[in-house]
Design a protein around this motif. Structure first.
Motif, PDB file in Angstrom:
ATOM      1  N   PRO A 251      27.698  47.472  80.674  1.00 51.26           N
ATOM      2  CA  PRO A 251      26.665  48.296  80.025  1.00 51.26           C
ATOM      3  C   PRO A 251      26.956  48.515  78.552  1.00 51.26           C
ATOM      4  O   PRO A 251      28.117  48.482  78.120  1.00 51.26           O
ATOM      5  CB  PRO A 251      26.734  49.618  80.810  1.00 51.26           C
ATOM      6  CG  PRO A 251      28.145  49.681  81.308  1.00 51.26           C
ATOM      7  CD  PRO A 251      28.523  48.262  81.616  1.00 51.26           C
ATOM      8  N   GLU A 252      25.892  48.737  77.793  1.00 55.06           N
ATOM      9  CA  GLU A 252      26.037  49.093  76.388  1.00 55.06           C
ATOM     10  C   GLU A 252      26.149  50.597  76.216  1.00 55.06           C
ATOM     11  O   GLU A 252      26.770  51.063  75.252  1.00 55.06           O
ATOM     12  CB  GLU A 252      24.847  48.568  75.584  1.00 55.06           C
ATOM     13  CG  GLU A 252      24.763  47.042  75.536  1.00 55.06           C
ATOM     14  CD  GLU A 252      23.596  46.556  74.711  1.00 55.06           C
ATOM     15  OE1 GLU A 252      22.938  47.410  74.060  1.00 55.06           O
ATOM     16  OE2 GLU A 252      23.325  45.344  74.709  1.00 55.06           O
ATOM     17  N   LYS A 253      25.543  51.342  77.118  1.00 58.18           N
ATOM     18  CA  LYS A 253      25.671  52.795  77.048  1.00 58.18           C
ATOM     19  C   LYS A 253      25.714  53.371  78.456  1.00 58.18           C
ATOM     20  O   LYS A 253      25.255  52.744  79.420  1.00 58.18           O
ATOM     21  CB  LYS A 253      24.533  53.413  76.235  1.00 58.18           C
ATOM     22  CG  LYS A 253      23.141  53.258  76.828  1.00 58.18           C
ATOM     23  CD  LYS A 253      22.122  53.966  75.938  1.00 58.18           C
ATOM     24  CE  LYS A 253      20.696  53.830  76.485  1.00 58.18           C
ATOM     25  NZ  LYS A 253      19.727  54.543  75.635  1.00 58.18           N
ATOM     26  N   VAL A 254      26.260  54.583  78.545  1.00 59.79           N
ATOM     27  CA  VAL A 254      26.478  55.248  79.830  1.00 59.79           C
ATOM     28  C   VAL A 254      25.951  56.669  79.754  1.00 59.79           C
ATOM     29  O   VAL A 254      26.170  57.370  78.751  1.00 59.79           O
ATOM     30  CB  VAL A 254      27.981  55.266  80.184  1.00 59.79           C
ATOM     31  CG1 VAL A 254      28.224  56.090  81.448  1.00 59.79           C
ATOM     32  CG2 VAL A 254      28.519  53.851  80.358  1.00 59.79           C
ATOM     33  N   THR A 255      25.260  57.094  80.797  1.00 62.41           N
ATOM     34  CA  THR A 255      24.852  58.490  80.952  1.00 62.41           C
ATOM     35  C   THR A 255      25.397  58.991  82.276  1.00 62.41           C
ATOM     36  O   THR A 255      25.164  58.367  83.321  1.00 62.41           O
ATOM     37  CB  THR A 255      23.323  58.646  80.929  1.00 62.41           C
ATOM     38  OG1 THR A 255      22.821  58.218  79.662  1.00 62.41           O
ATOM     39  CG2 THR A 255      22.925  60.102  81.157  1.00 62.41           C
TER      40      THR A 255
ATOM     41  N   HIS B 110      31.775  56.802  69.516  1.00 66.62           N
ATOM     42  CA  HIS B 110      31.139  57.103  68.236  1.00 66.62           C
ATOM     43  C   HIS B 110      30.443  55.901  67.614  1.00 66.62           C
ATOM     44  O   HIS B 110      30.031  55.957  66.452  1.00 66.62           O
ATOM     45  CB  HIS B 110      32.194  57.649  67.262  1.00 66.62           C
ATOM     46  CG  HIS B 110      32.944  58.837  67.809  1.00 66.62           C
ATOM     47  ND1 HIS B 110      32.326  60.044  68.071  1.00 66.62           N
ATOM     48  CD2 HIS B 110      34.241  58.981  68.176  1.00 66.62           C
ATOM     49  CE1 HIS B 110      33.220  60.896  68.557  1.00 66.62           C
ATOM     50  NE2 HIS B 110      34.376  60.276  68.633  1.00 66.62           N
ATOM     51  N   LYS B 111      30.331  54.814  68.368  1.00 66.04           N
ATOM     52  CA  LYS B 111      29.617  53.639  67.883  1.00 66.04           C
ATOM     53  C   LYS B 111      28.226  53.598  68.513  1.00 66.04           C
ATOM     54  O   LYS B 111      28.097  53.416  69.726  1.00 66.04           O
ATOM     55  CB  LYS B 111      30.390  52.367  68.237  1.00 66.04           C
ATOM     56  CG  LYS B 111      31.724  52.238  67.537  1.00 66.04           C
ATOM     57  CD  LYS B 111      31.524  51.893  66.068  1.00 66.04           C
ATOM     58  CE  LYS B 111      32.873  51.636  65.401  1.00 66.04           C
ATOM     59  NZ  LYS B 111      32.703  51.308  63.973  1.00 66.04           N
ATOM     60  N   PRO B 112      27.171  53.781  67.735  1.00 65.08           N
ATOM     61  CA  PRO B 112      25.823  53.756  68.328  1.00 65.08           C
ATOM     62  C   PRO B 112      25.449  52.353  68.790  1.00 65.08           C
ATOM     63  O   PRO B 112      26.029  51.350  68.364  1.00 65.08           O
ATOM     64  CB  PRO B 112      24.931  54.226  67.174  1.00 65.08           C
ATOM     65  CG  PRO B 112      25.687  53.866  65.940  1.00 65.08           C
ATOM     66  CD  PRO B 112      27.142  54.015  66.290  1.00 65.08           C
ATOM     67  N   THR B 113      24.467  52.304  69.672  1.00 60.23           N
ATOM     68  CA  THR B 113      23.954  51.012  70.141  1.00 60.23           C
ATOM     69  C   THR B 113      23.064  50.397  69.069  1.00 60.23           C
ATOM     70  O   THR B 113      22.834  50.983  68.000  1.00 60.23           O
ATOM     71  CB  THR B 113      23.161  51.194  71.438  1.00 60.23           C
ATOM     72  OG1 THR B 113      22.030  52.055  71.188  1.00 60.23           O
ATOM     73  CG2 THR B 113      24.023  51.833  72.519  1.00 60.23           C
TER      74      THR B 113
ATOM     75  N   ASP C 150      19.951  50.133  68.995  1.00 62.69           N
ATOM     76  CA  ASP C 150      18.759  50.936  68.719  1.00 62.69           C
ATOM     77  C   ASP C 150      19.095  52.315  68.171  1.00 62.69           C
ATOM     78  O   ASP C 150      18.209  53.163  68.026  1.00 62.69           O
ATOM     79  CB  ASP C 150      17.904  51.059  69.984  1.00 62.69           C
ATOM     80  CG  ASP C 150      18.642  51.764  71.118  1.00 62.69           C
ATOM     81  OD1 ASP C 150      19.810  52.168  70.930  1.00 62.69           O
ATOM     82  OD2 ASP C 150      18.061  51.898  72.211  1.00 62.69           O
ATOM     83  N   GLY C 151      20.381  52.556  67.877  1.00 60.83           N
ATOM     84  CA  GLY C 151      20.793  53.815  67.267  1.00 60.83           C
ATOM     85  C   GLY C 151      21.121  54.935  68.228  1.00 60.83           C
ATOM     86  O   GLY C 151      21.492  56.028  67.797  1.00 60.83           O
ATOM     87  N   SER C 152      21.005  54.708  69.522  1.00 56.70           N
ATOM     88  CA  SER C 152      21.290  55.757  70.492  1.00 56.70           C
ATOM     89  C   SER C 152      22.785  55.841  70.787  1.00 56.70           C
ATOM     90  O   SER C 152      23.542  54.911  70.522  1.00 56.70           O
ATOM     91  CB  SER C 152      20.523  55.506  71.791  1.00 56.70           C
ATOM     92  OG  SER C 152      20.882  54.251  72.349  1.00 56.70           O
ATOM     93  N   SER C 153      23.191  56.950  71.359  1.00 53.44           N
ATOM     94  CA  SER C 153      24.607  57.185  71.648  1.00 53.44           C
ATOM     95  C   SER C 153      25.049  56.325  72.831  1.00 53.44           C
ATOM     96  O   SER C 153      24.295  56.130  73.783  1.00 53.44           O
ATOM     97  CB  SER C 153      24.840  58.658  71.960  1.00 53.44           C
ATOM     98  OG  SER C 153      26.169  58.877  72.373  1.00 53.44           O
TER      99      SER C 153
END
Length: 424
Positions: A268-272, A296-299, A301-304
């Motif tokens: 995954p690129e991001k995790v919730t 601290h590196k955004p994806t 599209d700029g999301s966390s």
């Protein structure tokens, strides 16, 4: 000195003290050994040791390729051929991992309310209001995943109750099928090529929709609902799955990432994470850091890259006010010593081991990593991970920093014909 011919002559020679004295004198006499002699003796010694080891050690060679002599193109590649084509393959890219961490096992008794403690296998401290929070966690995770077509919802939790064969994750999945008619689904365009059947429908028919109780009313309807051509619901049309091996919060995060890799063939690129609010600090400060997740590196599209949705008990008789395991994980980031290890052993009632060292082999070292006791941050996993910037881009941190400072461009040096150098 002539050689003895008779036994009496040999015995006399051996008993002659003069002979032994002469031999001792010869052995004790000074001798000069040249450098060449030392080298030759050393070579002879090493060669002798190699021969001895070769003849005394039995080496069993296990073939690593088929009898046909054709080598497998990829490690564990044959295992992954068992997976069917992902419904959204080539059309919908899954990049967002949504985790709902399990805390108990739902029995699934339709005669009892969903929020009735008697319909759950609970610890004593969970009685008196925790199950309402569990239901909210599930509903929140469903809502997040349903609104993001790039997400995969993973219910995480192992087989921790000796009264039930179901894992926490499997029971959450079953309950999710009853709680909401708006489950995260693959788009019809993604299903057309791989699954010609009709899309999955909630497990309630039209006549039961009005009578279907919501989570607030707390009663679960029976599993009736729509079905596919073979007589059962097509769960493959849902962007939901389970991770059935996690035994604590750290494994909820690490194993869910591994399960995402197992399910999608990518990381995954991001995790919730959806869980208790009082555990947010533990996840952010300790678990994510132990995995060296790029917080601290955004994806693109700029999301966390890491988000946490915390929901605590609202109506508990004895609310949980603080995180008792925070200090333990602070000294033992990977949970492999003392109390944290014993807790995992106690919860692993089915004696199961996770498969992710093979199915997510890029992080097999991380899965088995256990630094020295009380090493804290000094025991951080030191090797490459799939989400490291160097792994993703092929550049080190210094090159990435220079690129960021120059608007996303790499500085290049050019030599002019007159020998001067310019930076472009």
């Amino acid at each position: 000195m002539s050689l003895p011919h008779l036994y009496s002559d040999l015995h006399g020679k051996l008993m002659d003290r003069g002979v032994w004295a002469s031999l001792r004198a010869r052995l004790a006499a000074r001798s000069r050994v040249t450098n060449l002699g030392v080298v030759m003796l050393t070579v002879a010694l090493v060669f002798s040791m190699i021969l001895n080891m070769r003849h005394t050690t039995r080496i069993v060679k296990v073939p690593i390729q088929p009898s046909t002599g054709v080598e497998c193109p990829e490690r564990f590649g044959n295992v992954r051929t068992l997976l069917p084509v992902l419904p959204g393959h080539g059309k919908v890219k899954l990049t967002h991992l949504v985790i709902v961490a399990g805390h108990a096992v739902w029995k699934g008794n339709p005669a009892l309310s969903v929020t009735d403690d008697n319909n759950w296998y609970l610890e004593d401290y969970q009685r008196g209001g925790s199950v309402q929070t569990f239901v909210k966690h599930i509903e929140t995770g469903i809502g997040i995943a349903a609104n993001d077509s790039s997400s995969l919802l993973v219910f995480s939790g192992g087989q921790t109750r000796d009264q039930a064969w179901l894992s926490e994750a499997e029971s959450y999945f079953r309950l999710a099928l009853q709680l909401s008619p708006t489950l995260p689904r693959w788009p019809q365009t993604a299903l057309a090529a791989t699954a010609p059947k009709s899309a999955f429908q909630p497990l309630f028919d039209d006549g039961a929709q009005s009578a279907r109780p919501a989570a607030s009313s707390g009663t679960a309807a029976p599993l009736m609902g729509q079905s596919t051509e073979d007589g059962g619901p097509n769960l493959a049309h849902l962007r939901m799955t389970t991770e059935n091996f996690a035994l604590d919060s750290f494994q909820n995060l690490m194993f869910s990432i591994a399960r995402f890799r197992e399910y999608t063939n990518t990381y995954p690129e991001k995790v919730t994470v959806v869980g208790y609010k009082f555990k947010e600090k533990r996840f952010r400060d300790l678990h994510a850091r132990a995995l060296r997740w790029p917080m601290h590196k955004p994806t693109s599209d700029g999301s966390s890259r890491f988000n946490y949705v915390g929901i605590d008990d609202a109506n508990r008789v004895n609310p949980i006010e603080r995180d008792n395991a925070y200090e333990q994980f602070r000294q033992d980031l990977y949970g492999c010593h003392h109390r944290l290890l014993e807790k995992r052993r106690r919860r692993n009632v089915a004696r199961r081991l996770p498969p992710y060292a093979s199915t997510a082999n890029e992080i097999s070292g991380l899965i088995d990593w256990c630094p020295a006791d009380n090493s804290a941050l000094q025991g951080l996993y030191p090797y490459s991970l799939p989400w490291d910037p160097r792994v993703n881009t092929g550049m080190g941190r210094g090159a990435l920093l220079v690129m960021e400072q120059n608007g996303g461009y790499i500085l290049q040096e050019e030599v002019l014909p007159d020998g001067k150098k310019i930076i472009t």
